[in-house]
Design a protein around this motif. Structure first.
Motif, PDB file in Angstrom:
ATOM      1  N   ARG A  31       0.817  -1.218   0.000  1.00 48.75           N
ATOM      2  CA  ARG A  31       0.000   0.000   0.000  1.00 48.75           C
ATOM      3  C   ARG A  31       0.851   1.268   0.000  1.00 48.75           C
ATOM      4  NH1 ARG A  31      -5.241  -0.209   0.683  1.00 48.75           N
ATOM      5  NH2 ARG A  31      -5.257   1.913   1.529  1.00 48.75           N
ATOM      6  N   ALA A  32       2.166   1.105  -0.176  1.00 53.53           N
ATOM      7  CA  ALA A  32       3.093   2.251  -0.246  1.00 53.53           C
ATOM      8  C   ALA A  32       3.061   3.089   1.022  1.00 53.53           C
ATOM      9  CB  ALA A  32       2.788   3.116  -1.460  1.00 53.53           C
ATOM     10  N   GLU A  33       2.852   2.426   2.154  1.00 51.19           N
ATOM     11  CA  GLU A  33       2.837   3.129   3.424  1.00 51.19           C
ATOM     12  C   GLU A  33       4.208   3.142   4.082  1.00 51.19           C
ATOM     13  OE1 GLU A  33      -0.179   1.142   5.621  1.00 51.19           O
ATOM     14  OE2 GLU A  33      -1.837   2.000   4.461  1.00 51.19           O
ATOM     15  N   VAL A  34       5.147   2.387   3.537  1.00 46.16           N
ATOM     16  CA  VAL A  34       6.534   2.369   4.013  1.00 46.16           C
ATOM     17  C   VAL A  34       7.447   2.349   2.794  1.00 46.16           C
ATOM     18  CG1 VAL A  34       6.022   1.189   6.181  1.00 46.16           C
ATOM     19  CG2 VAL A  34       6.556  -0.158   4.145  1.00 46.16           C
ATOM     20  N   GLY A  35       8.702   2.761   2.999  1.00 44.50           N
ATOM     21  CA  GLY A  35       9.670   2.682   1.916  1.00 44.50           C
ATOM     22  C   GLY A  35       9.990   1.236   1.580  1.00 44.50           C
ATOM     23  N   LEU A  36      10.469   1.022   0.350  1.00 44.22           N
ATOM     24  CA  LEU A  36      10.790  -0.333  -0.102  1.00 44.22           C
ATOM     25  C   LEU A  36      12.284  -0.592   0.104  1.00 44.22           C
ATOM     26  CD1 LEU A  36       8.702  -0.509  -3.405  1.00 44.22           C
ATOM     27  CD2 LEU A  36       8.132  -1.478  -1.177  1.00 44.22           C
ATOM     28  N   LYS A  37      12.598  -1.440   1.078  1.00 41.28           N
ATOM     29  CA  LYS A  37      13.987  -1.810   1.306  1.00 41.28           C
ATOM     30  C   LYS A  37      14.434  -2.774   0.212  1.00 41.28           C
ATOM     31  CE  LYS A  37      13.623  -1.253   6.324  1.00 41.28           C
ATOM     32  NZ  LYS A  37      13.783  -1.908   7.649  1.00 41.28           N
ATOM     33  N   LEU A  38      15.542  -2.466  -0.424  1.00 40.01           N
ATOM     34  CA  LEU A  38      15.969  -3.256  -1.581  1.00 40.01           C
ATOM     35  C   LEU A  38      16.184  -4.736  -1.254  1.00 40.01           C
ATOM     36  CD1 LEU A  38      18.380  -0.784  -3.406  1.00 40.01           C
ATOM     37  CD2 LEU A  38      15.937  -1.114  -3.685  1.00 40.01           C
ATOM     38  N   PRO A  39      16.818  -5.101  -0.110  1.00 32.71           N
ATOM     39  CA  PRO A  39      16.944  -6.537   0.192  1.00 32.71           C
ATOM     40  C   PRO A  39      15.589  -7.227   0.335  1.00 32.71           C
ATOM     41  CG  PRO A  39      18.463  -5.243   1.532  1.00 32.71           C
ATOM     42  CD  PRO A  39      17.538  -4.272   0.880  1.00 32.71           C
ATOM     43  N   TYR A  40      14.623  -6.535   0.936  1.00 26.85           N
ATOM     44  CA  TYR A  40      13.281  -7.097   1.070  1.00 26.85           C
ATOM     45  C   TYR A  40      12.652  -7.319  -0.302  1.00 26.85           C
ATOM     46  CZ  TYR A  40      12.925  -6.358   6.158  1.00 26.85           C
ATOM     47  OH  TYR A  40      13.085  -6.424   7.513  1.00 26.85           O
ATOM     48  N   VAL A  41      12.776  -6.306  -1.172  1.00 24.78           N
ATOM     49  CA  VAL A  41      12.184  -6.412  -2.507  1.00 24.78           C
ATOM     50  C   VAL A  41      12.789  -7.576  -3.277  1.00 24.78           C
ATOM     51  CG1 VAL A  41      11.960  -5.260  -4.740  1.00 24.78           C
ATOM     52  CG2 VAL A  41      11.594  -3.966  -2.629  1.00 24.78           C
ATOM     53  N   GLU A  42      14.111  -7.696  -3.233  1.00 21.82           N
ATOM     54  CA  GLU A  42      14.774  -8.767  -3.966  1.00 21.82           C
ATOM     55  C   GLU A  42      14.346 -10.132  -3.444  1.00 21.82           C
ATOM     56  OE1 GLU A  42      19.258  -9.958  -5.520  1.00 21.82           O
ATOM     57  OE2 GLU A  42      19.007  -8.457  -3.940  1.00 21.82           O
ATOM     58  N   LYS A  43      14.251 -10.278  -2.118  1.00 24.86           N
ATOM     59  CA  LYS A  43      13.842 -11.557  -1.545  1.00 24.86           C
ATOM     60  C   LYS A  43      12.389 -11.884  -1.916  1.00 24.86           C
ATOM     61  CE  LYS A  43      14.457 -15.207   1.057  1.00 24.86           C
ATOM     62  NZ  LYS A  43      14.670 -15.075   2.526  1.00 24.86           N
ATOM     63  N   LEU A  44      11.527 -10.867  -1.902  1.00 27.23           N
ATOM     64  CA  LEU A  44      10.135 -11.099  -2.267  1.00 27.23           C
ATOM     65  C   LEU A  44      10.009 -11.525  -3.724  1.00 27.23           C
ATOM     66  CD1 LEU A  44       8.115  -8.250  -0.502  1.00 27.23           C
ATOM     67  CD2 LEU A  44       8.071 -10.696   0.012  1.00 27.23           C
ATOM     68  N   LEU A  45      10.752 -10.873  -4.612  1.00 26.10           N
ATOM     69  CA  LEU A  45      10.691 -11.230  -6.020  1.00 26.10           C
ATOM     70  C   LEU A  45      11.070 -12.693  -6.229  1.00 26.10           C
ATOM     71  CD1 LEU A  45      12.272  -8.040  -7.669  1.00 26.10           C
ATOM     72  CD2 LEU A  45       9.865  -8.730  -7.707  1.00 26.10           C
ATOM     73  N   MET A  46      12.109 -13.137  -5.552  1.00 26.71           N
ATOM     74  CA  MET A  46      12.539 -14.526  -5.682  1.00 26.71           C
ATOM     75  C   MET A  46      11.493 -15.459  -5.076  1.00 26.71           C
ATOM     76  SD  MET A  46      16.645 -14.120  -4.954  1.00 26.71           S
ATOM     77  CE  MET A  46      16.957 -15.817  -5.438  1.00 26.71           C
ATOM     78  N   THR A  47      10.890 -15.026  -3.956  1.00 29.41           N
ATOM     79  CA  THR A  47       9.833 -15.823  -3.332  1.00 29.41           C
ATOM     80  C   THR A  47       8.646 -15.973  -4.266  1.00 29.41           C
ATOM     81  OG1 THR A  47      10.508 -15.069  -1.131  1.00 29.41           O
ATOM     82  CG2 THR A  47       8.279 -15.969  -1.344  1.00 29.41           C
ATOM     83  N   TYR A  48       8.374 -14.951  -5.068  1.00 31.21           N
ATOM     84  CA  TYR A  48       7.232 -14.966  -5.982  1.00 31.21           C
ATOM     85  C   TYR A  48       7.576 -15.596  -7.326  1.00 31.21           C
ATOM     86  CZ  TYR A  48       5.393 -11.506  -2.662  1.00 31.21           C
ATOM     87  OH  TYR A  48       4.971 -10.848  -1.527  1.00 31.21           O
ATOM     88  N   GLY A  49       8.784 -16.157  -7.435  1.00 32.68           N
ATOM     89  CA  GLY A  49       9.150 -16.884  -8.639  1.00 32.68           C
ATOM     90  C   GLY A  49       9.829 -16.057  -9.708  1.00 32.68           C
ATOM     91  N   ILE A  50      10.223 -14.828  -9.386  1.00 28.00           N
ATOM     92  CA  ILE A  50      10.944 -13.979 -10.341  1.00 28.00           C
ATOM     93  C   ILE A  50      12.437 -14.222 -10.124  1.00 28.00           C
ATOM     94  CG2 ILE A  50      11.316 -11.635 -11.190  1.00 28.00           C
ATOM     95  CD1 ILE A  50       8.457 -12.708 -11.505  1.00 28.00           C
ATOM     96  N   THR A  51      13.072 -14.895 -11.057  1.00 26.17           N
ATOM     97  CA  THR A  51      14.480 -15.260 -10.883  1.00 26.17           C
ATOM     98  C   THR A  51      15.394 -14.688 -11.957  1.00 26.17           C
ATOM     99  OG1 THR A  51      14.081 -17.315 -12.112  1.00 26.17           O
ATOM    100  CG2 THR A  51      13.867 -17.398  -9.696  1.00 26.17           C
ATOM    101  N   ALA A  52      14.843 -14.186 -13.061  1.00 23.30           N
ATOM    102  CA  ALA A  52      15.681 -13.640 -14.137  1.00 23.30           C
ATOM    103  C   ALA A  52      16.399 -12.395 -13.635  1.00 23.30           C
ATOM    104  CB  ALA A  52      14.828 -13.297 -15.355  1.00 23.30           C
ATOM    105  N   PRO A  53      17.734 -12.357 -13.750  1.00 28.24           N
ATOM    106  CA  PRO A  53      18.496 -11.214 -13.234  1.00 28.24           C
ATOM    107  C   PRO A  53      18.051  -9.881 -13.816  1.00 28.24           C
ATOM    108  CG  PRO A  53      19.969 -13.026 -13.773  1.00 28.24           C
ATOM    109  CD  PRO A  53      18.618 -13.405 -14.288  1.00 28.24           C
ATOM    110  N   GLU A  54      17.677  -9.856 -15.109  1.00 30.04           N
ATOM    111  CA  GLU A  54      17.286  -8.581 -15.716  1.00 30.04           C
ATOM    112  C   GLU A  54      15.955  -8.080 -15.157  1.00 30.04           C
ATOM    113  OE1 GLU A  54      16.118 -11.953 -18.531  1.00 30.04           O
ATOM    114  OE2 GLU A  54      17.845 -11.362 -17.308  1.00 30.04           O
ATOM    115  N   GLU A  55      15.032  -9.003 -14.836  1.00 30.70           N
ATOM    116  CA  GLU A  55      13.764  -8.592 -14.242  1.00 30.70           C
ATOM    117  C   GLU A  55      13.975  -8.054 -12.837  1.00 30.70           C
ATOM    118  OE1 GLU A  55      10.085 -10.861 -14.840  1.00 30.70           O
ATOM    119  OE2 GLU A  55      11.309 -12.338 -15.895  1.00 30.70           O
TER     120      GLU A  55
END
Length: 274
Positions: free
Chosen positions: A37-61
């Motif tokens: 909901r954009a109520e907090v800033g997006l910490k880059l390590p959190y974002v990267e871990k979430l992307l991998m958790t959601y099945g996004i593994t391509a380095p360019e994505e």
């Protein structure tokens, strides 16, 4: 807001709940909800871990998403006014700067995007009677910076319905009002500004409770956002039903107010009465 909605979409496509996503980061489900909901800033390590958790593994994505997250976390131009800009209003300035259409109803004052410096100074002094003059001048400068968006390429459409009270209430004295109404007349010549006056003779209308703004964006992920304000803060609405209520009220008022084509003549008549 865009990245938060994209994270929500990826989580839902992966079939994960807030709780399951939170466990991947060792945080609470509420933290995931606030990120989306954009109520907090997006910490880059959190974002990267979430992307991998959601099945996004391509380095360019992942790299592209992180680049957008870095940009989202970068302070806006208004950060330099943080000494006088309340936290609750910084979101307004951000939305205003990204909107493609800004609609508003104003029953009390000329909208900030159309105020002259002298008029803005008088309005701010009335609202902040105990503020030092340096703070007032900083806020006047902030309004001038905000107004620059009307001159940029791909400037937003500003469509305002002003109550006749706005033009009848003496702010700052005769000279200030004469200058301000002249500036509004000039604004009616802009292709991206539409002004309407709600005359007293029109009687009651759907938004007599107070002023509000509605922001619309070209970015598909961003919903319309409505904003109302009080003495101590602002409230933002992005739920469809809530925003629809504001839109319906403003549409009815736009039909009830004097047409935009007659606004310049109305302003000219009022300026002659000052």
């Amino acid at each position: 807001m865009v990245l938060g909605r994209r994270l929500q979409d990826l989580r839902e496509r992966a079939g994960l709940s807030y709780e399951q996503a939170g466990r991947a980061l060792d945080v609470t489900h509420a933290t995931i909800r606030r990120m989306e909901r954009a109520e907090v800033g997006l910490k880059l390590p959190y974002v990267e871990k979430l992307l991998m958790t959601y099945g996004i593994t391509a380095p360019e994505e992942i790299g592209g998403f992180l680049a957008l997250a870095r940009e989202a976390n970068r302070p806006g131009w208004w950060h330099s006014f943080r000494d006088v800009l309340p936290d609750w209003f910084s979101a307004f300035v951000s939305l205003e700067g990204e909107a493609s259409i800004i609609r508003a109803y104003e029953p009390h004052y000329v909208p900030g995007l159309l105020q002259t410096p002298a008029y803005a100074r008088a309005v701010l002094r009335a609202g902040l009677p105990s503020a030092p003059q340096e703070e007032i001048e900083r806020l006047v400068d902030l309004r001038a910076e905000r107004q620059a968006l009307l001159d940029r390429d791909a400037a937003p459409l500003l469509w305002v319905v002003m109550d006749e009270t706005v033009l009848r209430r003496p702010i700052g004295g005769r000279e200030v009002m004469h200058e301000q109404i002249g500036a509004l007349m000039d604004a009616t010549e802009r292709p991206n500004v539409r002004l309407q006056v709600m005359p007293f003779a029109a009687g009651p209308h759907p938004a007599m409770y107070g002023p509000f703004h509605i922001f619309r964006f070209q970015i598909q992920e961003l919903p319309d956002v409505a904003y109302t304000e009080s003495l101590v803060g602002g409230v933002y609405f992005d739920e469809r039903d809530d925003v629809s209520a504001f839109l319906e009220a403003l549409d009815r008022m736009s039909a009830q107010a004097s047409p935009a084509q007659s606004t310049k003549a109305i302003l000219d008549g009022m300026r002659k009465e000052i």
